[in-house]
Design a protein around this motif. Structure first.
Motif, PDB file in Angstrom:
ATOM      1  N   GLU A   1       0.827  -1.215   0.000  1.00 21.42           N
ATOM      2  CA  GLU A   1       0.000   0.000   0.000  1.00 21.42           C
ATOM      3  C   GLU A   1       0.860   1.263   0.000  1.00 21.42           C
ATOM      4  O   GLU A   1       0.410   2.315  -0.428  1.00 21.42           O
ATOM      5  CB  GLU A   1      -0.930   0.018   1.218  1.00 21.42           C
ATOM      6  CG  GLU A   1      -2.041  -1.006   1.172  1.00 21.42           C
ATOM      7  CD  GLU A   1      -3.085  -0.715   0.106  1.00 21.42           C
ATOM      8  OE1 GLU A   1      -3.267   0.460  -0.267  1.00 21.42           O
ATOM      9  OE2 GLU A   1      -3.703  -1.676  -0.376  1.00 21.42           O
ATOM     10  N   GLU A   2       2.097   1.161   0.479  1.00 14.20           N
ATOM     11  CA  GLU A   2       3.008   2.310   0.558  1.00 14.20           C
ATOM     12  C   GLU A   2       3.827   2.515  -0.710  1.00 14.20           C
ATOM     13  O   GLU A   2       4.501   3.526  -0.840  1.00 14.20           O
ATOM     14  CB  GLU A   2       4.001   2.123   1.708  1.00 14.20           C
ATOM     15  CG  GLU A   2       3.413   2.193   3.067  1.00 14.20           C
ATOM     16  CD  GLU A   2       4.478   1.997   4.146  1.00 14.20           C
ATOM     17  OE1 GLU A   2       5.679   1.903   3.795  1.00 14.20           O
ATOM     18  OE2 GLU A   2       4.111   1.934   5.311  1.00 14.20           O
ATOM     19  N   LEU A   3       3.791   1.550  -1.623  1.00 17.11           N
ATOM     20  CA  LEU A   3       4.634   1.618  -2.811  1.00 17.11           C
ATOM     21  C   LEU A   3       3.825   2.009  -4.037  1.00 17.11           C
ATOM     22  O   LEU A   3       2.770   1.448  -4.304  1.00 17.11           O
ATOM     23  CB  LEU A   3       5.327   0.271  -3.044  1.00 17.11           C
ATOM     24  CG  LEU A   3       6.252  -0.184  -1.925  1.00 17.11           C
ATOM     25  CD1 LEU A   3       6.736  -1.604  -2.178  1.00 17.11           C
ATOM     26  CD2 LEU A   3       7.425   0.766  -1.775  1.00 17.11           C
ATOM     27  N   ARG A   4       4.338   2.961  -4.784  1.00 14.35           N
ATOM     28  CA  ARG A   4       3.662   3.499  -5.964  1.00 14.35           C
ATOM     29  C   ARG A   4       3.938   2.605  -7.174  1.00 14.35           C
ATOM     30  O   ARG A   4       5.067   2.171  -7.399  1.00 14.35           O
ATOM     31  CB  ARG A   4       4.206   4.899  -6.234  1.00 14.35           C
ATOM     32  CG  ARG A   4       3.546   5.647  -7.351  1.00 14.35           C
ATOM     33  CD  ARG A   4       4.258   6.965  -7.641  1.00 14.35           C
ATOM     34  NE  ARG A   4       4.625   7.724  -6.476  1.00 14.35           N
ATOM     35  CZ  ARG A   4       3.888   8.708  -5.957  1.00 14.35           C
ATOM     36  NH1 ARG A   4       2.745   9.031  -6.490  1.00 14.35           N
ATOM     37  NH2 ARG A   4       4.313   9.363  -4.892  1.00 14.35           N
ATOM     38  N   CYS A   5       2.909   2.376  -7.973  1.00 15.11           N
ATOM     39  CA  CYS A   5       3.079   1.650  -9.231  1.00 15.11           C
ATOM     40  C   CYS A   5       3.869   2.530 -10.180  1.00 15.11           C
ATOM     41  O   CYS A   5       3.531   3.696 -10.396  1.00 15.11           O
ATOM     42  CB  CYS A   5       1.723   1.294  -9.825  1.00 15.11           C
ATOM     43  SG  CYS A   5       1.842   0.542 -11.461  1.00 15.11           S
TER      44      CYS A   5
ATOM     45  N   ARG B   1      11.634  -1.908   1.457  1.00 14.37           N
ATOM     46  CA  ARG B   1      11.298  -0.542   1.025  1.00 14.37           C
ATOM     47  C   ARG B   1      12.574   0.239   0.700  1.00 14.37           C
ATOM     48  O   ARG B   1      12.660   0.917  -0.318  1.00 14.37           O
ATOM     49  CB  ARG B   1      10.496   0.162   2.126  1.00 14.37           C
ATOM     50  CG  ARG B   1      10.041   1.541   1.770  1.00 14.37           C
ATOM     51  CD  ARG B   1       9.150   2.094   2.909  1.00 14.37           C
ATOM     52  NE  ARG B   1       8.894   3.479   2.701  1.00 14.37           N
ATOM     53  CZ  ARG B   1       9.674   4.468   3.123  1.00 14.37           C
ATOM     54  NH1 ARG B   1      10.766   4.212   3.813  1.00 14.37           N
ATOM     55  NH2 ARG B   1       9.379   5.719   2.866  1.00 14.37           N
TER      56      ARG B   1
ATOM     57  N   ARG C   1       4.658  -6.871  -6.530  1.00 11.70           N
ATOM     58  CA  ARG C   1       3.941  -7.583  -5.454  1.00 11.70           C
ATOM     59  C   ARG C   1       4.590  -8.936  -5.202  1.00 11.70           C
ATOM     60  O   ARG C   1       4.758  -9.352  -4.052  1.00 11.70           O
ATOM     61  CB  ARG C   1       2.464  -7.767  -5.825  1.00 11.70           C
ATOM     62  CG  ARG C   1       1.638  -6.517  -5.760  1.00 11.70           C
ATOM     63  CD  ARG C   1       0.158  -6.815  -5.858  1.00 11.70           C
ATOM     64  NE  ARG C   1      -0.223  -7.528  -7.068  1.00 11.70           N
ATOM     65  CZ  ARG C   1      -0.589  -6.945  -8.209  1.00 11.70           C
ATOM     66  NH1 ARG C   1      -0.619  -5.631  -8.299  1.00 11.70           N
ATOM     67  NH2 ARG C   1      -0.928  -7.672  -9.250  1.00 11.70           N
TER      68      ARG C   1
ATOM     69  N   SER D   1       7.967   5.483  -3.207  1.00  8.82           N
ATOM     70  CA  SER D   1       7.314   5.345  -1.906  1.00  8.82           C
ATOM     71  C   SER D   1       6.323   6.476  -1.678  1.00  8.82           C
ATOM     72  O   SER D   1       6.627   7.640  -1.908  1.00  8.82           O
ATOM     73  CB  SER D   1       8.364   5.358  -0.799  1.00  8.82           C
ATOM     74  OG  SER D   1       7.735   5.321   0.463  1.00  8.82           O
ATOM     75  N   TYR D   2       5.137   6.126  -1.201  1.00 11.06           N
ATOM     76  CA  TYR D   2       4.152   7.141  -0.822  1.00 11.06           C
ATOM     77  C   TYR D   2       4.508   7.774   0.515  1.00 11.06           C
ATOM     78  O   TYR D   2       4.039   8.848   0.832  1.00 11.06           O
ATOM     79  CB  TYR D   2       2.751   6.527  -0.708  1.00 11.06           C
ATOM     80  CG  TYR D   2       2.044   6.366  -2.026  1.00 11.06           C
ATOM     81  CD1 TYR D   2       1.781   7.458  -2.830  1.00 11.06           C
ATOM     82  CD2 TYR D   2       1.619   5.121  -2.450  1.00 11.06           C
ATOM     83  CE1 TYR D   2       1.115   7.318  -4.035  1.00 11.06           C
ATOM     84  CE2 TYR D   2       0.948   4.970  -3.645  1.00 11.06           C
ATOM     85  CZ  TYR D   2       0.700   6.074  -4.433  1.00 11.06           C
ATOM     86  OH  TYR D   2       0.034   5.924  -5.618  1.00 11.06           O
TER      87      TYR D   2
ATOM     88  N   GLN E   1      -1.502   4.905  -8.473  1.00 12.18           N
ATOM     89  CA  GLN E   1      -1.997   3.793  -7.677  1.00 12.18           C
ATOM     90  C   GLN E   1      -0.845   3.110  -6.957  1.00 12.18           C
ATOM     91  O   GLN E   1       0.290   3.149  -7.401  1.00 12.18           O
ATOM     92  CB  GLN E   1      -2.669   2.742  -8.573  1.00 12.18           C
ATOM     93  CG  GLN E   1      -3.961   3.169  -9.203  1.00 12.18           C
ATOM     94  CD  GLN E   1      -4.535   2.042 -10.038  1.00 12.18           C
ATOM     95  OE1 GLN E   1      -3.853   1.465 -10.875  1.00 12.18           O
ATOM     96  NE2 GLN E   1      -5.786   1.724  -9.802  1.00 12.18           N
ATOM     97  N   SER E   2      -1.204   2.467  -5.860  1.00 10.76           N
ATOM     98  CA  SER E   2      -0.198   1.649  -5.180  1.00 10.76           C
ATOM     99  C   SER E   2      -0.062   0.337  -5.946  1.00 10.76           C
ATOM    100  O   SER E   2      -0.937  -0.010  -6.748  1.00 10.76           O
ATOM    101  CB  SER E   2      -0.626   1.375  -3.746  1.00 10.76           C
ATOM    102  OG  SER E   2      -1.757   0.526  -3.736  1.00 10.76           O
TER     103      SER E   2
END
Length: 135
Positions: free
Chosen positions: A45-49, A86, A69, A98-99, A55-56
């Motif tokens: 959820e914290e990582l950006r596509c 991370r 993933r 990273s978000y 989107q994550s």
């Protein structure tokens, strides 16, 4: 005839954009250990596509997001900490992946801007109140 061929070529390009490879094994499967899967989900959820950018990787259907993933789940299953994974992804793709905000000097204006705007707003409001009260 040439415009028709050019138009058909432009329409066909997206067809070849995705590979024909099957998705990575853990791209759409959950880890058997619930605590490991929870850690993986929180990290995803914290990582950006990198393809979708808005989107994550947990939410994206992009092939690269599926590969990421898979990577996260495999490393979590091997015992790596989410912080280490991370950090590795940030080292590889940059802090943009990273978000979660970083403490880098380049990000300081982003942290300070809301505080500065709040102070300016309070000064303007207090000045307006003083002018209305006749001081």
């Amino acid at each position: 005839m040439r415009p028709v061929v050019a138009l058909l070529a432009l329409v066909a390009i997206p067809t070849f954009a995705d590979s024909n490879l099957p998705p990575a094994y853990w791209a759409n499967r959950q880890l058997p250990d619930a605590s490991q899967e929870a850690k993986a989900q929180a990290l995803m959820e914290e990582l950006r596509c990198l393809v979708c950018q808005g989107q994550s990787i947990a939410d994206s259907d992009a092939e690269l997001a599926g590969d990421m993933r898979d990577l996260v789940r495999r490393r979590i299953a091997e015992g790596e900490t989410p912080a280490h994974i991370r950090a590795w992804l940030i080292q590889r793709y940059g802090s943009w992946v990273s978000y979660r905000p970083t403490a880098e000097a380049a990000a300081w204006p982003l942290w300070l801007a809301p505080v500065a705007l709040l102070i300016v707003g309070l000064l303007l409001v207090s000045r307006r109140i003083m002018l209305r009260s006749g001081r």
